[in-house]
Design a protein around this motif. Structure first.
Motif, PDB file in Angstrom:
ATOM      1  N   HIS A  96       0.817  -1.212   0.000  1.00 44.03           N
ATOM      2  CA  HIS A  96       0.000   0.000   0.000  1.00 44.03           C
ATOM      3  C   HIS A  96       0.855   1.269   0.000  1.00 44.03           C
ATOM      4  N   ASP A  97       2.139   1.150  -0.378  1.00 47.74           N
ATOM      5  CA  ASP A  97       3.021   2.314  -0.350  1.00 47.74           C
ATOM      6  C   ASP A  97       2.590   3.405  -1.315  1.00 47.74           C
ATOM      7  N   THR A  98       1.939   3.049  -2.422  1.00 45.49           N
ATOM      8  CA  THR A  98       1.561   4.048  -3.429  1.00 45.49           C
ATOM      9  C   THR A  98       0.189   4.651  -3.167  1.00 45.49           C
ATOM     10  N   GLU A  99      -0.485   4.181  -2.125  1.00 42.27           N
ATOM     11  CA  GLU A  99      -1.812   4.708  -1.818  1.00 42.27           C
ATOM     12  C   GLU A  99      -1.707   5.932  -0.932  1.00 42.27           C
ATOM     13  N   GLU A 100      -2.601   6.896  -1.167  1.00 40.31           N
ATOM     14  CA  GLU A 100      -2.640   8.079  -0.308  1.00 40.31           C
ATOM     15  C   GLU A 100      -3.017   7.697   1.114  1.00 40.31           C
ATOM     16  N   ASP A 101      -4.042   6.902   1.225  1.00 42.56           N
ATOM     17  CA  ASP A 101      -4.498   6.399   2.522  1.00 42.56           C
ATOM     18  C   ASP A 101      -4.908   4.954   2.336  1.00 42.56           C
ATOM     19  N   HIS A 102      -4.881   4.215   3.450  1.00 37.58           N
ATOM     20  CA  HIS A 102      -5.335   2.827   3.378  1.00 37.58           C
ATOM     21  C   HIS A 102      -6.401   2.608   4.430  1.00 37.58           C
ATOM     22  N   ASP A 103      -7.516   2.058   3.978  1.00 35.12           N
ATOM     23  CA  ASP A 103      -8.603   1.742   4.901  1.00 35.12           C
ATOM     24  C   ASP A 103      -8.762   0.234   4.972  1.00 35.12           C
ATOM     25  N   HIS A 104      -9.381  -0.227   6.045  1.00 36.49           N
ATOM     26  CA  HIS A 104      -9.706  -1.640   6.139  1.00 36.49           C
ATOM     27  C   HIS A 104     -10.674  -2.008   5.013  1.00 36.49           C
ATOM     28  N   ASP A 105     -10.621  -3.247   4.607  1.00 35.55           N
ATOM     29  CA  ASP A 105     -11.615  -3.779   3.693  1.00 35.55           C
ATOM     30  C   ASP A 105     -12.992  -3.522   4.314  1.00 35.55           C
ATOM     31  N   ASP A 106     -13.863  -2.828   3.552  1.00 33.71           N
ATOM     32  CA  ASP A 106     -15.166  -2.454   4.107  1.00 33.71           C
ATOM     33  C   ASP A 106     -16.007  -3.663   4.467  1.00 33.71           C
ATOM     34  N   GLU A 107     -15.708  -4.810   3.866  1.00 32.88           N
ATOM     35  CA  GLU A 107     -16.486  -5.996   4.152  1.00 32.88           C
ATOM     36  C   GLU A 107     -16.027  -6.688   5.427  1.00 32.88           C
ATOM     37  N   ILE A 108     -14.859  -6.305   5.946  1.00 32.28           N
ATOM     38  CA  ILE A 108     -14.379  -6.871   7.204  1.00 32.28           C
ATOM     39  C   ILE A 108     -14.895  -5.994   8.343  1.00 32.28           C
ATOM     40  N   THR A 109     -15.710  -6.561   9.171  1.00 32.76           N
ATOM     41  CA  THR A 109     -16.348  -5.802  10.240  1.00 32.76           C
ATOM     42  C   THR A 109     -16.269  -6.579  11.545  1.00 32.76           C
ATOM     43  N   SER A 110     -16.700  -5.936  12.592  1.00 39.02           N
ATOM     44  CA  SER A 110     -16.811  -6.626  13.884  1.00 39.02           C
ATOM     45  C   SER A 110     -18.204  -6.394  14.443  1.00 39.02           C
ATOM     46  N   THR A 111     -18.643  -7.335  15.226  1.00 38.92           N
ATOM     47  CA  THR A 111     -19.895  -7.182  15.952  1.00 38.92           C
ATOM     48  C   THR A 111     -19.711  -7.819  17.319  1.00 38.92           C
ATOM     49  N   HIS A 112     -20.520  -7.424  18.274  1.00 40.77           N
ATOM     50  CA  HIS A 112     -20.390  -8.022  19.593  1.00 40.77           C
ATOM     51  C   HIS A 112     -21.762  -8.405  20.139  1.00 40.77           C
ATOM     52  N   VAL A 113     -21.729  -9.375  21.027  1.00 42.14           N
ATOM     53  CA  VAL A 113     -22.947  -9.877  21.660  1.00 42.14           C
ATOM     54  C   VAL A 113     -22.743  -9.834  23.168  1.00 42.14           C
ATOM     55  N   ILE A 114     -23.687  -9.251  23.884  1.00 42.80           N
ATOM     56  CA  ILE A 114     -23.675  -9.228  25.346  1.00 42.80           C
ATOM     57  C   ILE A 114     -24.960  -9.889  25.842  1.00 42.80           C
TER      58      ILE A 114
ATOM     59  N   GLN B 273     -22.227 -10.485  35.872  1.00 45.26           N
ATOM     60  CA  GLN B 273     -21.633 -11.710  35.333  1.00 45.26           C
ATOM     61  C   GLN B 273     -22.255 -12.015  33.974  1.00 45.26           C
ATOM     62  N   GLN B 274     -21.849 -11.204  33.012  1.00 47.97           N
ATOM     63  CA  GLN B 274     -22.362 -11.317  31.660  1.00 47.97           C
ATOM     64  C   GLN B 274     -21.459 -12.196  30.799  1.00 47.97           C
ATOM     65  N   THR B 275     -22.013 -12.653  29.698  1.00 46.59           N
ATOM     66  CA  THR B 275     -21.230 -13.283  28.636  1.00 46.59           C
ATOM     67  C   THR B 275     -21.070 -12.250  27.524  1.00 46.59           C
ATOM     68  N   ARG B 276     -19.823 -11.891  27.228  1.00 44.55           N
ATOM     69  CA  ARG B 276     -19.528 -10.840  26.236  1.00 44.55           C
ATOM     70  C   ARG B 276     -18.579 -11.405  25.185  1.00 44.55           C
ATOM     71  N   LEU B 277     -18.969 -11.348  23.935  1.00 46.06           N
ATOM     72  CA  LEU B 277     -18.169 -11.906  22.847  1.00 46.06           C
ATOM     73  C   LEU B 277     -18.048 -10.918  21.693  1.00 46.06           C
ATOM     74  N   VAL B 278     -16.869 -10.874  21.092  1.00 46.43           N
ATOM     75  CA  VAL B 278     -16.617 -10.067  19.897  1.00 46.43           C
ATOM     76  C   VAL B 278     -16.358 -11.009  18.731  1.00 46.43           C
ATOM     77  N   PHE B 279     -16.938 -10.698  17.577  1.00 51.52           N
ATOM     78  CA  PHE B 279     -16.753 -11.467  16.349  1.00 51.52           C
ATOM     79  C   PHE B 279     -16.160 -10.548  15.289  1.00 51.52           C
ATOM     80  N   ILE B 280     -15.096 -10.994  14.630  1.00 51.79           N
ATOM     81  CA  ILE B 280     -14.475 -10.241  13.545  1.00 51.79           C
ATOM     82  C   ILE B 280     -14.461 -11.123  12.312  1.00 51.79           C
TER      83      ILE B 280
END
Length: 353
Positions: free
Chosen positions: A243-261, A323-330
């Motif tokens: 990505h050296d020739t790019e002005e800026d680099h963003d994460h792939d928009d399709e890669i996301t995270s969500t969480h469940v509590i 005492q919750q169950t907390r999970l992150v998904f990427i």
């Protein structure tokens, strides 16, 4: 003028073992006063919370605070989009610190972070001592995030997930190309021949002279990881990136995270089985979080890469803590509603111990 404060950047893909490595360094700090910055991908601060349970945090530490004072003189921070103000705050304590560790997000390119150390506000007070890249030996051996997946495991050619590896493959290569030291981690999960195969895959991506050390998840001595004196910010031209020739680099928009509590407990075996099924149904790269287990006074940490999971109890639940169950998904193109509904549908545990 006082010497610049050394900063070690620890990078590596999702689930490679970065947080576990830093937790080990905090527990075995050999008297060094260490500050830790955690840059997480997602809204729920799981990695920072795991570090705050490293047994050197004070019992009354505010886990929501930006900077947490540890009982051994260390500091622990969680950084989202506020790297500069947090770094400047740490540099105010420069005379009380020996070094800083920065854990990058598993989806982050290391070079943009290092470029920040060229900013005038930082460069006069701190230097990047080294970039350490942590590699999951078993994952690469299975053809995930390797230079040539087909050469590692030809049976995976029929795996539809290989179609989606290209941007992640570039990220993996960039993390290797920027390294001053590579930790080949989780070597206890594969045999000697497999380790050699993985070494042959990653070495072509490394700059000349970069060393590779093996680790079986038991941790490495600070003397191996600190004091490399690479001054990385002054040597970025020799660390190529896709990505050296790019002005800026963003994460792939399709890669996301969500969480469940969820305000409930789970049988950890039943929950893990369901999570493994979810990882097969959806393109999930990483699962991590805390589980409430019935009749257990301690919090269970669960971490997963693909369908491979590990669990351990890290600390007792606090008296005033839910005492919750907390999970992150990427992952890619996640379906948060399906994830939450499948977890919520898991029957309540029926055993009494």
């Amino acid at each position: 003028m006082a010497a610049k404060l050394p900063v070690t950047v620890i990078t590596g893909f999702l689930g490679s073992g970065k947080t576990t490595l830093i937790r080990h360094l905090l527990q075995n700090n050999q008297g060094l006063r260490i500050a830790v910055l955690v840059n997480e991908f997602g809204e729920l601060g799981i990695d920072g919370d795991i570090l705050n349970s490293c047994q050197v945090c004070p019992d009354d530490a505010d886990e929501k605070a930006n900077i947490v004072e540890l009982t051994n003189g260390c500091l622990c921070c969680t950084v989202q989009e506020e790297f500069l103000p947090t770094m400047l705050e740490l540099l105010k304590r420069r005379d009380k610190l020996d070094c800083i560790l920065i854990e990058t997000s598993g989806l982050a390119l290391p070079k943009p972070l290092i470029k920040a150390f060229r900013w005038q506000e930082i460069r006069n007070a701190a230097t990047v001592d080294a970039v350490i890249t942590v590699v999951d030996c078993e994952a690469v051996a299975k053809g995930t995030f390797a230079s040539d997946p087909e050469a590692v495991d030809t049976q995976r050619q029929a795996d539809p997930n290989l179609e989606h590896e290209t941007p992640l493959q570039e990220l993996f290569e960039d993390q290797l190309a920027c390294a001053d030291l590579v930790i080949l981690n989780k070597t206890d999960l594969v045999d000697a021949d497999t380790q050699e195969t993985v070494l042959n895959l990653i070495k072509p991506e490394l700059a000349k002279g970069v060393k590779v050390v093996k680790s079986d998840r038991q941790g490495l001595d600070l003397s191996i990881l600190l004091g490399l004196q690479a001054a990385v910010e002054d040597n970025l031209d020799n660390r190529p990136s896709h990505h050296d020739t790019e002005e800026d680099h963003d994460h792939d928009d399709e890669i996301t995270s969500t969480h469940v509590i969820l305000n409930r407990s789970f049988n950890p075996i039943t929950l893990q089985t369901q999570l493994q099924q979810l990882a097969q149904e959806q393109d999930i790269y990483r699962i991590k979080g805390f589980i409430s287990v019935p009749n257990k006074s301690m919090r269970l940490v669960l971490q997963g890469v693909g369908t491979r999971f590990e669990q351990f109890y890290d600390r007792p639940w606090k008296q005033d803590e839910l005492q919750q169950t907390r999970l992150v998904f990427i992952g890619r193109k996640l379906n948060p509603a399906a994830i939450e509904s499948q977890l919520a549908a898991i029957p309540a545990p029926s055993y009494s111990k």
